[in-house]
Scaffold this active site. Structure first.
Site, PDB file in Angstrom:
ATOM      1  N   GLU A 186     -30.755 -23.441  11.495  1.00 47.90           N
ATOM      2  CA  GLU A 186     -29.763 -24.262  11.569  1.00 47.90           C
ATOM      3  C   GLU A 186     -30.145 -25.565  12.465  1.00 47.90           C
ATOM      4  OE1 GLU A 186     -26.397 -22.695  13.455  1.00 47.90           O
ATOM      5  OE2 GLU A 186     -24.921 -24.333  12.897  1.00 47.90           O
ATOM      6  N   ARG A 228     -32.378 -12.096  19.834  1.00 46.79           N
ATOM      7  CA  ARG A 228     -31.110 -11.230  20.213  1.00 46.79           C
ATOM      8  C   ARG A 228     -31.252 -10.197  19.149  1.00 46.79           C
ATOM      9  NH1 ARG A 228     -30.169 -16.755  21.079  1.00 46.79           N
ATOM     10  NH2 ARG A 228     -29.945 -17.161  19.113  1.00 46.79           N
TER      11      ARG A 228
HETATM   12  P1  AMP Z   1     -29.897 -19.068  10.343  1.00 49.43           P
HETATM   13  O1  AMP Z   1     -31.325 -18.831  10.011  1.00 49.43           O
HETATM   14  O2  AMP Z   1     -29.400 -20.611   9.941  1.00 49.43           O
HETATM   15  O3  AMP Z   1     -28.874 -18.069   9.670  1.00 49.43           O
HETATM   16  O4  AMP Z   1     -29.965 -19.102  11.870  1.00 49.43           O
HETATM   17  C1  AMP Z   1     -29.709 -17.862  12.379  1.00 49.43           C
HETATM   18  C2  AMP Z   1     -30.463 -17.508  13.631  1.00 49.43           C
HETATM   19  O5  AMP Z   1     -30.169 -18.566  14.367  1.00 49.43           O
HETATM   20  C3  AMP Z   1     -30.142 -16.278  14.227  1.00 49.43           C
HETATM   21  O6  AMP Z   1     -31.336 -15.491  14.597  1.00 49.43           O
HETATM   22  C4  AMP Z   1     -29.254 -16.607  15.315  1.00 49.43           C
HETATM   23  O7  AMP Z   1     -29.447 -16.104  16.512  1.00 49.43           O
HETATM   24  C5  AMP Z   1     -29.260 -18.138  15.430  1.00 49.43           C
HETATM   25  N1  AMP Z   1     -28.284 -18.968  15.377  1.00 49.43           N
HETATM   26  C6  AMP Z   1     -28.004 -20.258  14.539  1.00 49.43           C
HETATM   27  N2  AMP Z   1     -26.958 -20.688  14.619  1.00 49.43           N
HETATM   28  C7  AMP Z   1     -26.354 -20.166  15.915  1.00 49.43           C
HETATM   29  C8  AMP Z   1     -25.097 -20.352  16.254  1.00 49.43           C
HETATM   30  N3  AMP Z   1     -24.348 -21.321  16.305  1.00 49.43           N
HETATM   31  N4  AMP Z   1     -24.986 -19.780  17.587  1.00 49.43           N
HETATM   32  C9  AMP Z   1     -25.782 -18.585  17.895  1.00 49.43           C
HETATM   33  N5  AMP Z   1     -26.882 -18.180  17.406  1.00 49.43           N
HETATM   34  C10 AMP Z   1     -27.103 -19.067  16.149  1.00 49.43           C
END
Ligand code: AMP
Length: 172
Positions: A97, A60
């Site tokens: 996450e 994305r």
């Molecule tokens: P993080 O590494 O935890 O900051 O997660 C970020 C990545 O996971 C990004 O590339 C997002 O596309 C995806 N992501 C994490 N949480 C979500 C969420 N609640 N909704 C959509 N995409 C998420």
């Protein structure tokens, strides 16, 4: 009148697993005016920031990062999941996450001293962007800033970005 971009983000509870509220940006991507406004807003603070390259994280991140690079008139660098890039790569591991992963970037994608703008759709825990910052540093380039469409503020991902300038369009 400014477009309320949050109206184009769809909330999907329990995707891809229970307890995750997924922020689905496909409605925003499919609406031309909202897509254009989102990309403009992400690029705006970095127009005069001396950015040499935009790097974004699949998949994305590409949908927003590539148009931001074109708007700024600079090159685009893909950061990919392990095993996808064909040439020599740097690698950085991170926790999501939901789940665990590693990302890679071509060793010749950035030059020493390049100023790089990092783009992703969502900043959640910050693990992904922190790993992308690690890749930029491994190549001897510097992070000019980070621009995300959505920041999930409760997860405090910005704390993991080491003080790099962070621009957020929509904050939850
Ligand atoms: P993080 O590494 O935890 O900051 O997660 C970020 C990545 O996971 C990004 O590339 C997002 O596309 C995806 N992501 C994490 N949480 C979500 C969420 N609640 N909704 C959509 N995409 C998420």
């Amino acid at each position: 009148m400014a477009i309320d971009l949050a109206r184009y983000v769809r909330d999907i509870p329990d995707f891809p697993q229970p307890g995750i509220l997924f922020r689905d940006i496909t409605p925003l991507l499919s609406e031309g005016k909202a897509f254009r406004a989102a990309v403009d807003a992400m690029a705006e603070p970095f127009r005069d920031a001396g950015v040499d390259r935009v790097a974004a994280i699949e998949a994305r991140g590409y949908m927003l990062g590539a148009p931001v690079a074109a708007l700024l008139g600079v090159g685009f660098v893909p950061v990919r999941k392990v095993g996808k890039l064909p040439f020599h790569t740097y690698r950085a591991e991170y926790a999501l996450e939901y789940g665990k992963a590693a990302i890679e970037m071509h060793r010749d994608a950035l030059l020493r001293g390049h100023r790089v703008l990092l783009i992703d759709d969502v900043l959640a825990t910050g693990g992904t962007l922190a790993a992308a910052m690690d890749l930029v540093r491994q190549s001897g380039a510097e992070v000019a800033g980070v621009s995300v469409l959505i920041e999930l503020a409760a997860l405090d991902g910005r704390a993991r970005l080491g003080g790099a300038p962070l621009h957020t369009v929509i904050r939850y």
